[in-house]
Design a protein around this motif. Structure first.
Motif, PDB file in Angstrom:
ATOM      1  N   VAL A  63       9.120 -74.936 -34.042  1.00  0.00           N
ATOM      2  CA  VAL A  63       9.292 -75.608 -32.756  1.00  0.00           C
ATOM      3  C   VAL A  63      10.372 -74.892 -31.964  1.00  0.00           C
ATOM      4  CG1 VAL A  63       8.549 -77.890 -33.560  1.00  0.00           C
ATOM      5  CG2 VAL A  63      10.964 -77.266 -33.664  1.00  0.00           C
ATOM      6  N   ILE A  64      10.229 -74.932 -30.656  1.00  0.00           N
ATOM      7  CA  ILE A  64      11.234 -74.370 -29.761  1.00  0.00           C
ATOM      8  C   ILE A  64      11.254 -75.226 -28.506  1.00  0.00           C
ATOM      9  CG2 ILE A  64       9.557 -72.725 -28.789  1.00  0.00           C
ATOM     10  CD1 ILE A  64      11.895 -70.810 -28.307  1.00  0.00           C
ATOM     11  N   GLY A  67      14.983 -77.024 -22.527  1.00  0.00           N
ATOM     12  CA  GLY A  67      15.176 -77.976 -21.443  1.00  0.00           C
ATOM     13  C   GLY A  67      13.968 -78.851 -21.204  1.00  0.00           C
ATOM     14  N   THR A  68      13.236 -78.545 -20.140  1.00  0.00           N
ATOM     15  CA  THR A  68      12.109 -79.387 -19.744  1.00  0.00           C
ATOM     16  C   THR A  68      10.780 -78.959 -20.365  1.00  0.00           C
ATOM     17  OG1 THR A  68      11.764 -78.020 -17.765  1.00  0.00           O
ATOM     18  CG2 THR A  68      13.170 -79.968 -17.527  1.00  0.00           C
ATOM     19  N   LYS A  69      10.822 -78.035 -21.322  1.00  0.00           N
ATOM     20  CA  LYS A  69       9.589 -77.534 -21.923  1.00  0.00           C
ATOM     21  C   LYS A  69       9.811 -77.250 -23.404  1.00  0.00           C
ATOM     22  CE  LYS A  69       5.950 -74.185 -20.659  1.00  0.00           C
ATOM     23  NZ  LYS A  69       5.625 -73.024 -19.794  1.00  0.00           N
ATOM     24  N   GLY A  70       8.770 -77.459 -24.204  1.00  0.00           N
ATOM     25  CA  GLY A  70       8.868 -77.178 -25.624  1.00  0.00           C
ATOM     26  C   GLY A  70       7.528 -76.767 -26.188  1.00  0.00           C
ATOM     27  N   ALA A  71       7.556 -76.018 -27.289  1.00  0.00           N
ATOM     28  CA  ALA A  71       6.320 -75.569 -27.932  1.00  0.00           C
ATOM     29  C   ALA A  71       6.419 -75.780 -29.432  1.00  0.00           C
ATOM     30  CB  ALA A  71       6.066 -74.090 -27.640  1.00  0.00           C
ATOM     31  N   SER A 152      12.501 -82.788 -26.401  1.00  0.00           N
ATOM     32  CA  SER A 152      13.311 -82.663 -27.616  1.00  0.00           C
ATOM     33  C   SER A 152      12.450 -82.208 -28.780  1.00  0.00           C
ATOM     34  CB  SER A 152      13.960 -84.006 -27.963  1.00  0.00           C
ATOM     35  OG  SER A 152      14.860 -84.410 -26.966  1.00  0.00           O
ATOM     36  N   SER A 153      13.084 -81.561 -29.745  1.00  0.00           N
ATOM     37  CA  SER A 153      12.349 -81.082 -30.914  1.00  0.00           C
ATOM     38  C   SER A 153      13.050 -81.499 -32.202  1.00  0.00           C
ATOM     39  CB  SER A 153      12.210 -79.559 -30.871  1.00  0.00           C
ATOM     40  OG  SER A 153      13.475 -78.934 -30.938  1.00  0.00           O
ATOM     41  N   TYR A 154      12.267 -81.531 -33.268  1.00  0.00           N
ATOM     42  CA  TYR A 154      12.813 -81.862 -34.589  1.00  0.00           C
ATOM     43  C   TYR A 154      11.937 -81.215 -35.648  1.00  0.00           C
ATOM     44  CZ  TYR A 154      13.725 -84.557 -38.863  1.00  0.00           C
ATOM     45  OH  TYR A 154      13.998 -84.914 -40.143  1.00  0.00           O
ATOM     46  N   VAL A 155      12.570 -80.648 -36.656  1.00  0.00           N
ATOM     47  CA  VAL A 155      11.856 -80.086 -37.796  1.00  0.00           C
ATOM     48  C   VAL A 155      12.320 -80.801 -39.059  1.00  0.00           C
ATOM     49  CG1 VAL A 155      11.450 -78.046 -39.211  1.00  0.00           C
ATOM     50  CG2 VAL A 155      11.540 -77.824 -36.746  1.00  0.00           C
ATOM     51  N   HIS A 156      11.381 -81.329 -39.794  1.00  0.00           N
ATOM     52  CA  HIS A 156      11.720 -82.020 -41.038  1.00  0.00           C
ATOM     53  C   HIS A 156      11.824 -81.018 -42.187  1.00  0.00           C
ATOM     54  CE1 HIS A 156      12.095 -85.406 -43.720  1.00  0.00           C
ATOM     55  NE2 HIS A 156      11.104 -84.955 -44.468  1.00  0.00           N
ATOM     56  N   SER A 157      12.878 -81.165 -42.996  1.00  0.00           N
ATOM     57  CA  SER A 157      13.120 -80.272 -44.133  1.00  0.00           C
ATOM     58  C   SER A 157      13.073 -78.808 -43.697  1.00  0.00           C
ATOM     59  CB  SER A 157      12.100 -80.527 -45.251  1.00  0.00           C
ATOM     60  OG  SER A 157      12.201 -81.847 -45.732  1.00  0.00           O
ATOM     61  N   PRO A 161      16.796 -73.154 -38.766  1.00  0.00           N
ATOM     62  CA  PRO A 161      16.611 -73.851 -37.489  1.00  0.00           C
ATOM     63  C   PRO A 161      15.260 -73.551 -36.832  1.00  0.00           C
ATOM     64  CG  PRO A 161      18.843 -73.015 -37.630  1.00  0.00           C
ATOM     65  CD  PRO A 161      18.115 -72.474 -38.833  1.00  0.00           C
ATOM     66  N   GLY A 162      14.500 -74.617 -36.567  1.00  0.00           N
ATOM     67  CA  GLY A 162      13.231 -74.467 -35.876  1.00  0.00           C
ATOM     68  C   GLY A 162      12.040 -74.155 -36.746  1.00  0.00           C
ATOM     69  N   LEU A 163      12.235 -73.994 -38.052  1.00  0.00           N
ATOM     70  CA  LEU A 163      11.143 -73.642 -38.961  1.00  0.00           C
ATOM     71  C   LEU A 163      11.086 -74.599 -40.150  1.00  0.00           C
ATOM     72  CD1 LEU A 163      11.421 -69.747 -39.308  1.00  0.00           C
ATOM     73  CD2 LEU A 163       9.698 -71.008 -38.018  1.00  0.00           C
ATOM     74  N   GLY A 164       9.893 -75.122 -40.454  1.00  0.00           N
ATOM     75  CA  GLY A 164       9.750 -76.015 -41.588  1.00  0.00           C
ATOM     76  C   GLY A 164       8.314 -76.413 -41.810  1.00  0.00           C
ATOM     77  N   LYS A 165       8.127 -77.572 -42.439  1.00  0.00           N
ATOM     78  CA  LYS A 165       6.783 -78.047 -42.795  1.00  0.00           C
ATOM     79  C   LYS A 165       6.230 -79.051 -41.780  1.00  0.00           C
ATOM     80  CE  LYS A 165       6.988 -75.799 -46.728  1.00  0.00           C
ATOM     81  NZ  LYS A 165       6.191 -74.584 -46.964  1.00  0.00           N
TER      82      LYS A 165
END
Length: 306
Positions: A63-64, A67-71, A152-157, A161-165
């Motif tokens: 995830v990245i 501000g007003t945009k995320g992917a 907003s973004s969030y990565v579990h486990s 930063p920004g990389l996970g399952k």
């Protein structure tokens, strides 16, 4: 000999190697297809074709947000081991950045220039397959944006930063302070990761999904033998419960079970003194929906023993 597009395509079909690698191979071998295949094999680049049929259900979600945009993107590999490979991690991170720019158009992402490589994302992926030695695939991408507010973004486990399952994006439309919105968005994103909603609100539920659920509940209620007017009330109650299971704003907030997510947003808006609207979310869980091959190790050993 002129290296035509048709010749490059023929070599790509035979070898599974990337376009730029095929062009180079044909140039090196004066357009001789068979010699070009051998050239690619010596470079380890034709291995990708043999690996393309293998099930790739591991890998990483990235995830990245800006501000007003995320992917959010999902790139798959065959084994969890590859997710710890720095080359693979770097590739997933770069694809997420490109997705943010290309608005999740997979064709545009795959055709985009891969930074510092002199080749496309597609060709870089092919090269990764040959280099790392496992099938890999770019499965999906999604971009959320707001005109005013935050994504907003969030990565579990997270592995880093920004990389996970599991990767989540949450879009909040508001002119409230960005720090307030980021905090709220992060909490809702964590809720999404845990609660797995399918839709944002009641109006977003697929009519076919709702009709199918209603029919199931009608038939289940009728088995009770109660009158139709009672059955109707039973079904409506169960549909309300169904909404609470699948709709984000109707779900009980995991961090405050006395409130629904919709109420949490409304309370935050009241405290901020301005409107806050939850406009969307995305939740990618690695391998979700991919049918994985289950190996029967005991049967494999028995077969080897004859």
């Amino acid at each position: 000999m002129a290296i035509t597009a048709a010749l490059v395509k023929e070599l790509r079909d035979k070898s599974g190697a990337g376009m730029m690698d095929c062009k180079k191979a044909l140039s090196e071998t004066n357009g001789d297809i068979d010699a070009a295949v051998d050239w690619l094999r010596t470079k380890g680049l034709s291995k990708a074709a043999k690996k393309s049929g293998r099930v790739a259900a591991e890998g990483l979600v990235a995830v990245i947000s800006a501000g007003t945009k995320g992917a959010v993107v999902e790139i798959n590999a065959e084994t969890d081991f590859v997710s710890r490979n720095e080359t693979f991690q770097g590739f997933v991170e770069e694809v997420a950045k490109i997705a943010l720019d290309k608005d999740a158009d997979q064709d545009a992402i795959m055709a985009a220039d891969y930074p510092g490589a002199g080749r496309s994302v597609q060709d870089q992926l092919t090269d990764n397959i040959a280099t790392i030695g496992e099938n890999q695939s770019f499965r999906r991408a999604k971009v959320l944006s707001v005109s005013n507010g935050v994504v907003s973004s969030y990565v579990h486990s997270a592995l880093k930063p920004g990389l996970g399952k599991i990767g989540v994006l949450v879009a909040l439309e508001s002119d409230a302070d960005s720090a307030v919105l980021e905090g709220l968005g992060k909490q809702i994103a964590m809720h999404v990761a845990a609660a797995r909603p399918d839709f944002l609100g009641k109006d977003d539920v697929d009519p076919e999904v709702l009709d199918r659920e209603r029919q199931v509940q009608i038939e289940t209620a009728r088995e009770s033998g109660k009158p139709e007017n009672i059955i109707e009330k039973m079904v409506e109650g169960r549909i309300r419960k169904y909404y609470e299971e699948i709709c984000l704003v109707e779900q009980t907030f995991v961090m405050d079970t006395d409130k629904k997510v919709g109420q949490v947003v409304a309370d935050a808006a009241k405290d901020a003194g301005t409107d806050i609207k939850l406009t969307g979310f995305a939740r990618f869980e690695l391998g979700d929906g991919i049918e994985k091959k289950e190996d029967d190790f005991a049967a494999e050993v028995a077969a080897m023993a004859g």
